[in-house]
Design a protein around this motif. Structure first.
Motif, PDB file in Angstrom:
ATOM      1  N   MET A   1     -11.645  11.515   5.024  1.00  0.00           N
ATOM      2  CA  MET A   1     -11.768  10.567   3.635  1.00  0.00           C
ATOM      3  C   MET A   1     -12.980   9.643   3.669  1.00  0.00           C
ATOM      4  SD  MET A   1      -8.970   7.393   2.906  1.00  0.00           S
ATOM      5  CE  MET A   1      -9.867   6.401   3.874  1.00  0.00           C
ATOM      6  N   GLN A   2     -13.441   9.879   2.440  1.00  0.00           N
ATOM      7  CA  GLN A   2     -14.241   9.110   2.049  1.00  0.00           C
ATOM      8  C   GLN A   2     -14.117   8.211   0.997  1.00  0.00           C
ATOM      9  OE1 GLN A   2     -17.927  11.407   0.803  1.00  0.00           O
ATOM     10  NE2 GLN A   2     -19.185   9.613   1.153  1.00  0.00           N
ATOM     11  N   ILE A   3     -14.477   6.691   1.304  1.00  0.00           N
ATOM     12  CA  ILE A   3     -14.138   5.536   0.325  1.00  0.00           C
ATOM     13  C   ILE A   3     -15.188   5.584  -0.730  1.00  0.00           C
ATOM     14  CG2 ILE A   3     -13.796   3.090   0.216  1.00  0.00           C
ATOM     15  CD1 ILE A   3     -12.774   3.154   3.101  1.00  0.00           C
ATOM     16  N   HIS A   4     -14.566   5.543  -2.034  1.00  0.00           N
ATOM     17  CA  HIS A   4     -15.467   5.503  -3.092  1.00  0.00           C
ATOM     18  C   HIS A   4     -15.332   3.787  -3.552  1.00  0.00           C
ATOM     19  CE1 HIS A   4     -17.284   6.232  -6.833  1.00  0.00           C
ATOM     20  NE2 HIS A   4     -16.052   5.799  -7.720  1.00  0.00           N
ATOM     21  N   GLN A   5     -14.147   3.375  -3.897  1.00  0.00           N
ATOM     22  CA  GLN A   5     -14.066   1.916  -4.379  1.00  0.00           C
ATOM     23  C   GLN A   5     -12.939   1.243  -3.364  1.00  0.00           C
ATOM     24  OE1 GLN A   5     -13.527   2.791  -8.520  1.00  0.00           O
ATOM     25  NE2 GLN A   5     -15.010   1.418  -8.897  1.00  0.00           N
ATOM     26  N   MET A   6     -12.918  -0.119  -3.500  1.00  0.00           N
ATOM     27  CA  MET A   6     -12.007  -0.895  -3.039  1.00  0.00           C
ATOM     28  C   MET A   6     -11.532  -2.151  -4.301  1.00  0.00           C
ATOM     29  SD  MET A   6     -12.801  -1.315   0.974  1.00  0.00           S
ATOM     30  CE  MET A   6     -14.292  -2.103   0.644  1.00  0.00           C
ATOM     31  N   SER A   7     -10.441  -2.417  -3.931  1.00  0.00           N
ATOM     32  CA  SER A   7      -9.772  -3.537  -4.831  1.00  0.00           C
ATOM     33  C   SER A   7      -9.093  -4.361  -3.901  1.00  0.00           C
ATOM     34  CB  SER A   7      -9.209  -3.300  -6.068  1.00  0.00           C
ATOM     35  OG  SER A   7      -8.511  -4.293  -6.714  1.00  0.00           O
ATOM     36  N   VAL A   8      -9.055  -5.784  -3.888  1.00  0.00           N
ATOM     37  CA  VAL A   8      -8.404  -6.940  -3.320  1.00  0.00           C
ATOM     38  C   VAL A   8      -7.919  -7.847  -4.217  1.00  0.00           C
ATOM     39  CG1 VAL A   8      -8.199  -8.271  -1.459  1.00  0.00           C
ATOM     40  CG2 VAL A   8      -9.488  -6.209  -0.939  1.00  0.00           C
ATOM     41  N   THR A   9      -6.396  -7.768  -4.573  1.00  0.00           N
ATOM     42  CA  THR A   9      -6.127  -8.755  -5.656  1.00  0.00           C
ATOM     43  C   THR A   9      -4.875  -9.518  -5.200  1.00  0.00           C
ATOM     44  OG1 THR A   9      -6.783  -7.204  -7.368  1.00  0.00           O
ATOM     45  CG2 THR A   9      -5.356  -9.146  -8.131  1.00  0.00           C
ATOM     46  N   TYR A  10      -5.103 -10.982  -5.415  1.00  0.00           N
ATOM     47  CA  TYR A  10      -3.919 -11.819  -5.107  1.00  0.00           C
ATOM     48  C   TYR A  10      -2.930 -11.907  -6.251  1.00  0.00           C
ATOM     49  CZ  TYR A  10      -0.979 -15.835  -4.122  1.00  0.00           C
ATOM     50  OH  TYR A  10       0.091 -16.459  -4.345  1.00  0.00           O
ATOM     51  N   LEU A  11      -1.851 -11.533  -5.879  1.00  0.00           N
ATOM     52  CA  LEU A  11      -0.669 -11.421  -6.954  1.00  0.00           C
ATOM     53  C   LEU A  11       0.360 -12.697  -6.744  1.00  0.00           C
ATOM     54  CD1 LEU A  11       0.051  -7.418  -7.016  1.00  0.00           C
ATOM     55  CD2 LEU A  11      -1.372  -9.152  -8.811  1.00  0.00           C
ATOM     56  N   PRO A  12       0.004 -13.555  -7.480  1.00  0.00           N
ATOM     57  CA  PRO A  12       1.022 -15.017  -7.364  1.00  0.00           C
ATOM     58  C   PRO A  12       2.483 -14.560  -7.353  1.00  0.00           C
ATOM     59  CG  PRO A  12      -0.609 -15.313  -9.261  1.00  0.00           C
ATOM     60  CD  PRO A  12      -0.912 -13.909  -8.704  1.00  0.00           C
ATOM     61  N   GLU A  13       2.828 -13.698  -8.315  1.00  0.00           N
ATOM     62  CA  GLU A  13       4.458 -13.443  -8.684  1.00  0.00           C
ATOM     63  C   GLU A  13       4.793 -12.874  -7.263  1.00  0.00           C
ATOM     64  OE1 GLU A  13       1.918 -10.426 -10.398  1.00  0.00           O
ATOM     65  OE2 GLU A  13       1.996 -12.282 -10.542  1.00  0.00           O
ATOM     66  N   GLN A  14       4.148 -12.102  -6.674  1.00  0.00           N
ATOM     67  CA  GLN A  14       4.569 -11.409  -5.381  1.00  0.00           C
ATOM     68  C   GLN A  14       4.250 -12.443  -4.046  1.00  0.00           C
ATOM     69  OE1 GLN A  14       6.146  -8.216  -4.864  1.00  0.00           O
ATOM     70  NE2 GLN A  14       6.275  -7.811  -6.771  1.00  0.00           N
TER      71      GLN A  14
END
Length: 189
Positions: A1-14
Protein backbone atom coordinates in the motif's frame (compact mmCIF):
# COMPACT_ATOMS: atom_id res chain seq x y z
CA UNK A 1 0.00 0.00 0.00
CA UNK A 2 1.34 3.39 -1.00
CA UNK A 3 0.00 6.45 0.84
CA UNK A 4 -1.19 9.31 -1.35
CA UNK A 5 -2.75 11.72 1.17
CA UNK A 6 -3.52 11.99 4.88
CA UNK A 7 -6.10 14.00 6.75
CA UNK A 8 -6.30 14.44 10.53
CA UNK A 9 -9.31 16.34 11.87
CA UNK A 10 -10.59 16.94 15.37
CA UNK A 11 -14.40 16.59 15.49
CA UNK A 12 -15.70 18.35 18.61
CA UNK A 13 -19.15 16.74 18.45
CA UNK A 14 -17.46 13.31 18.67
CA UNK A 15 -14.60 14.53 20.89
CA UNK A 16 -12.35 12.34 18.75
CA UNK A 17 -9.78 12.76 16.02
CA UNK A 18 -10.66 11.32 12.61
CA UNK A 19 -7.61 10.18 10.68
CA UNK A 20 -8.11 9.36 7.01
CA UNK A 21 -5.56 7.95 4.61
CA UNK A 22 -5.93 7.84 0.82
CA UNK A 23 -3.80 5.37 -1.09
CA UNK A 24 -2.51 5.57 -4.64
CA UNK A 25 -4.76 2.57 -5.37
CA UNK A 26 -7.88 4.63 -4.54
CA UNK A 27 -8.61 3.16 -1.10
CA UNK A 28 -9.39 5.10 2.05
CA UNK A 29 -8.69 3.97 5.61
CA UNK A 30 -10.61 5.76 8.36
CA UNK A 31 -9.67 5.67 12.02
CA UNK A 32 -10.95 7.26 15.22
CA UNK A 33 -8.26 8.34 17.69
CA UNK A 34 -9.44 9.02 21.24
CA UNK A 35 -7.90 11.18 23.95
CA UNK A 36 -7.14 8.06 26.00
CA UNK A 37 -5.16 6.62 23.08
CA UNK A 38 -3.32 9.85 22.28
CA UNK A 39 -2.13 10.29 25.89
CA UNK A 40 0.17 7.32 25.38
CA UNK A 41 0.63 7.39 21.60
CA UNK A 42 1.83 10.98 21.17
CA UNK A 43 4.90 10.69 23.45
CA UNK A 44 5.77 7.28 21.96
CA UNK A 45 5.60 8.50 18.35
CA UNK A 46 7.58 11.65 19.21
CA UNK A 47 10.31 9.60 20.87
CA UNK A 48 10.47 7.00 18.08
CA UNK A 49 10.63 9.63 15.35
CA UNK A 50 13.38 11.58 17.15
CA UNK A 51 15.43 8.43 17.77
CA UNK A 52 14.91 7.31 14.18
CA UNK A 53 16.01 10.68 12.77
CA UNK A 54 19.12 10.61 14.95
CA UNK A 55 19.91 7.07 13.84
CA UNK A 56 19.61 8.06 10.17
CA UNK A 57 21.70 11.17 10.81
CA UNK A 58 24.39 9.25 12.67
CA UNK A 59 24.81 6.91 9.68
CA UNK A 60 26.81 9.73 8.08
CA UNK A 61 28.59 10.94 11.22
CA UNK A 62 29.24 9.62 14.69
CA UNK A 63 26.82 11.07 17.24
CA UNK A 64 27.56 8.54 19.95
CA UNK A 65 29.46 11.02 22.12
CA UNK A 66 27.35 14.07 21.30
CA UNK A 67 25.54 15.75 24.16
CA UNK A 68 21.73 15.37 24.41
CA UNK A 69 21.09 19.05 23.57
CA UNK A 70 23.01 18.72 20.30
CA UNK A 71 21.09 15.55 19.42
CA UNK A 72 17.77 17.28 20.18
CA UNK A 73 18.69 20.31 18.05
CA UNK A 74 19.74 18.07 15.17
CA UNK A 75 16.47 16.10 15.33
CA UNK A 76 14.45 19.36 15.43
CA UNK A 77 16.39 20.65 12.42
CA UNK A 78 15.56 17.48 10.46
CA UNK A 79 11.88 17.73 11.43
CA UNK A 80 11.70 21.34 10.25
CA UNK A 81 13.50 20.42 7.03
CA UNK A 82 10.91 17.69 6.32
CA UNK A 83 8.02 20.08 7.03
CA UNK A 84 9.38 22.69 4.61
CA UNK A 85 9.07 20.19 1.75
CA UNK A 86 5.66 18.82 2.78
CA UNK A 87 2.48 19.73 0.89
CA UNK A 88 -0.21 20.84 3.35
CA UNK A 89 -2.03 23.02 0.80
CA UNK A 90 -3.52 20.39 -1.52
CA UNK A 91 -7.08 19.60 -0.38
CA UNK A 92 -7.76 16.05 0.75
CA UNK A 93 -9.46 14.06 -2.01
CA UNK A 94 -12.92 13.14 -0.69
CA UNK A 95 -15.17 10.27 -1.69
CA UNK A 96 -12.91 7.28 -2.17
CA UNK A 97 -15.06 4.39 -3.32
CA UNK A 98 -13.13 1.52 -1.75
CA UNK A 99 -13.17 1.34 2.05
CA UNK A 100 -11.24 -1.82 3.06
CA UNK A 101 -11.98 -1.23 6.76
CA UNK A 102 -15.68 -0.64 6.09
CA UNK A 103 -17.89 2.44 6.19
CA UNK A 104 -17.49 2.93 9.96
CA UNK A 105 -14.00 4.18 10.96
CA UNK A 106 -11.76 1.88 12.96
CA UNK A 107 -11.98 2.82 16.68
CA UNK A 108 -8.29 2.45 17.51
CA UNK A 109 -7.74 0.86 20.92
CA UNK A 110 -3.98 0.34 20.63
CA UNK A 111 -1.12 0.96 18.22
CA UNK A 112 2.00 -1.14 17.74
CA UNK A 113 4.92 0.99 16.52
CA UNK A 114 8.09 -0.66 15.23
CA UNK A 115 11.06 1.17 13.69
CA UNK A 116 12.45 -0.86 10.81
CA UNK A 117 16.17 -1.08 10.10
CA UNK A 118 15.88 0.17 6.51
CA UNK A 119 14.20 3.48 7.43
CA UNK A 120 10.43 3.31 7.75
CA UNK A 121 8.33 3.12 10.90
CA UNK A 122 5.70 0.37 10.91
CA UNK A 123 2.42 1.30 12.59
CA UNK A 124 -0.27 -1.27 13.28
CA UNK A 125 -3.61 0.27 14.34
CA UNK A 126 -5.85 -2.20 16.20
CA UNK A 127 -9.51 -2.17 17.19
CA UNK A 128 -10.35 -4.68 19.88
CA UNK A 129 -13.98 -4.75 20.94
CA UNK A 130 -14.57 -5.12 24.69
CA UNK A 131 -15.04 -8.74 25.70
CA UNK A 132 -14.09 -9.94 22.23
CA UNK A 133 -17.70 -9.51 21.06
CA UNK A 134 -16.82 -8.57 17.49
CA UNK A 135 -14.03 -9.69 15.19
CA UNK A 136 -11.01 -7.42 15.78
CA UNK A 137 -10.08 -5.11 12.94
CA UNK A 138 -6.63 -3.74 12.21
CA UNK A 139 -4.68 -1.74 9.69
CA UNK A 140 -0.92 -1.68 9.10
CA UNK A 141 1.20 0.86 7.27
CA UNK A 142 4.86 1.72 6.90
CA UNK A 143 5.91 5.35 6.82
CA UNK A 144 9.20 6.90 5.81
CA UNK A 145 10.51 9.59 8.21
CA UNK A 146 9.34 12.46 5.96
CA UNK A 147 5.78 11.11 5.84
CA UNK A 148 5.86 10.30 9.56
CA UNK A 149 6.87 13.88 10.34
CA UNK A 150 3.96 15.11 8.21
CA UNK A 151 1.58 12.88 10.17
CA UNK A 152 3.02 14.15 13.46
CA UNK A 153 2.45 17.73 12.28
CA UNK A 154 -1.19 16.97 11.40
CA UNK A 155 -1.73 15.19 14.73
CA UNK A 156 -0.16 18.14 16.57
CA UNK A 157 -2.59 20.55 14.90
CA UNK A 158 -5.55 18.33 15.84
CA UNK A 159 -4.30 18.06 19.43
CA UNK A 160 -4.03 21.83 19.68
CA UNK A 161 -7.55 22.24 18.30
CA UNK A 162 -8.93 19.63 20.70
CA UNK A 163 -7.37 21.19 23.78
CA UNK A 164 -6.27 17.73 24.90
CA UNK A 165 -2.74 18.93 25.52
CA UNK A 166 -3.89 21.45 28.11
CA UNK A 167 -3.61 20.14 31.65
CA UNK A 168 -6.72 19.60 33.68
CA UNK A 169 -7.12 22.51 36.07
CA UNK A 170 -9.10 21.86 39.25
CA UNK A 171 -11.86 24.34 39.99
CA UNK A 172 -10.85 26.59 42.86
CA UNK A 173 -12.90 26.16 45.99
CA UNK A 174 -15.46 28.92 46.30
CA UNK A 175 -15.54 30.68 49.66
CA UNK A 176 -19.09 30.72 51.05
CA UNK A 177 -20.66 34.15 51.30
CA UNK A 178 -21.60 35.56 54.69
CA UNK A 179 -25.30 35.73 53.85
CA UNK A 180 -28.13 33.17 53.81
CA UNK A 181 -26.94 31.72 50.48
CA UNK A 182 -24.04 30.03 52.27
CA UNK A 183 -26.23 27.12 53.33
CA UNK A 184 -27.67 26.51 49.89
CA UNK A 185 -25.84 23.91 47.76
CA UNK A 186 -23.97 25.18 44.72
CA UNK A 187 -23.43 23.35 41.44
CA UNK A 188 -21.01 23.88 38.61
CA UNK A 189 -22.18 23.04 35.11
Amino acid sequence: MQIHQMSVTYLPEQDRILMRINTVEGEEMRMWLTRRLMVGLWPLLSKLLTEHLLKLESAGASLAGANPELKKMLAEFRKEEFLQHADFDTPYKEGQQRLPLGEEPLLVTDVDATPLANGPLRLNFNERAPGGAAKPRSFQMEMQPKLMQGLMHLLDQALLQSGWREPFVPVAAVEPAADDDATRPRYLN
